[in-house]
Design a protein around this motif. Structure first.
Motif, short mmCIF file in Angstrom:
data_model
loop_
_atom_site.label_atom_id
_atom_site.label_comp_id
_atom_site.label_asym_id
_atom_site.label_seq_id
_atom_site.Cartn_x
_atom_site.Cartn_y
_atom_site.Cartn_z
N PRO A 1 0.67 -1.02 -0.15
CA PRO A 1 0.01 0.08 0.15
C PRO A 1 0.75 1.27 0.13
N GLU A 2 0.24 2.28 -0.55
CA GLU A 2 1.02 3.48 -0.57
C GLU A 2 1.45 4.21 0.75
N GLY A 3 2.48 4.58 1.13
CA GLY A 3 2.93 4.94 2.43
C GLY A 3 3.54 4.02 3.21
N THR A 4 3.58 2.72 2.85
CA THR A 4 4.14 1.50 3.38
C THR A 4 5.85 1.97 3.30
N ARG A 5 6.37 1.46 4.69
CA ARG A 5 7.92 1.56 4.65
C ARG A 5 8.21 0.27 5.31
N VAL A 6 9.12 -0.44 4.63
CA VAL A 6 9.65 -1.70 5.24
C VAL A 6 11.13 -1.67 5.50
N PRO A 7 11.41 -1.91 6.68
CA PRO A 7 13.03 -1.68 7.21
C PRO A 7 13.77 -2.64 6.30
N ILE A 8 14.92 -2.26 6.12
CA ILE A 8 16.12 -3.04 5.44
C ILE A 8 17.31 -3.09 6.34
N ASP A 9 17.47 -4.42 6.65
CA ASP A 9 18.47 -4.55 7.83
C ASP A 9 19.71 -5.07 7.27
N GLN B 1 7.27 3.00 -0.22
CA GLN B 1 6.31 2.75 -1.12
C GLN B 1 5.53 4.26 -1.49
N THR B 2 6.06 4.80 -2.34
CA THR B 2 5.66 6.37 -2.39
C THR B 2 4.37 6.55 -3.30
#
Length: 270
Positions: free
Chosen positions: A185-193, A212-213
């Protein structure tokens, strides 16, 4: 805009081992926390999707609606044969207040993780043509999401000592905490470790976000997220905040979107 740390100016004549050693030195002095005065709300671009407009360079009269907003630069590259065309665009809100460019030969081929030694010289030359002093820079490339936490955005940011954010389209290294192979979904941010491929960070350290812009409403199509990471003097969370605030209805944040368009324009002229 002047170079502050000349010892970090990318030198394509270095050996691979020397380049990697320099990147470790850059990561040692890079600041991955907020050390700037830019509020994401102050750079947010609201309203309907529209084209940024070219204004007068350095324009900032007190009676203008955006006069007090920070100056935000976008950097992108195009290539003509063995030459790199580096484009820098400085915006205040949606108004383009200055543009600059440089064309330089690419002296080495593309090597994953060593992009700054291929493109960084042209970018620094373009910044040298600027009269404006940006408060923040978006770079089309990785920042901390890098094998040695010193991607193109970090290399440029540390060399110029300017707050930078890396905005990449592909994941160079690191492990997302959730699958990115799906419609987010737009606005989602998933951490990258950080994982075993990131040699300078403790495993599990959050080095950036998949952001997700924009997203299609269609059930059969989806837009891939951007890979956003701090370059220098910007925190990881703030980097994602800044990209979301400036997306302006497009996938790319407005500064790099406009720089991309300018680079294409320059490419046709070159």
């Amino acid at each position: 805009m002047d170079v502050v740390r000349p010892e970090f100016v990318p030198d394509p004549s270095l050996s691979t081992a020397e380049m990697e050693a320099l990147q470790r030195d850059i990561a040692d002095v890079a600041v991955f926390d907020d050390d700037h005065g830019v509020d994401p709300a102050a750079v947010a671009i609201d309203g309907p999707v529209g084209q940024s407009t070219l204004g007068e360079a350095g324009d900032g009269a007190a009676d203008e609606p955006d006069a007090d907003r920070p100056l935000v630069a976008g950097v992108d590259q195009a290539f003509v044969g063995d030459r790199a065309v580096s484009a820098v665009v400085v915006l205040r809100g949606r108004t383009v207040v200055e543009r600059a460019f440089a064309v330089e030969p690419t002296e080495i081929p593309y090597v994953p993780g060593l992009l700054s030694f291929r493109e960084g010289g042209a970018i620094l030359s373009a910044f040298a043509e600027l009269d404006a002093d940006p408060d923040l820079v978006f770079v089309d490339g990785s920042g901390r999401i890098h094998y040695r936490e010193a991607g193109l955005a970090t290399h440029v940011g540390v060399t110029l000592d300017v707050p930078t954010v890396g905005v990449a389209k592909n994941l160079l290294c690191g492990t997302p905490r959730e699958s990115l192979d799906r419609k987010l979904p737009e606005g989602t941010r998933v951490p990258i470790d950080a994982d075993g491929d990131v040699e300078t960070a403790e495993r599990g350290t959050c080095i950036g976000y998949a952001v997700q812009t924009r997203q299609y409403e269609s059930e059969t199509q989806y837009v891939n997220p951007l890979l956003v990471s701090p370059g220098h003097r910007v925190g990881t969370e703030t980097a994602a905040d800044l990209v979301l605030a400036t997306a302006a209805g497009y996938k790319l944040p407005e500064p790099t979107r406009v720089a991309d368009s300018y680079a294409d324009e320059l490419k046709s002229e070159v």
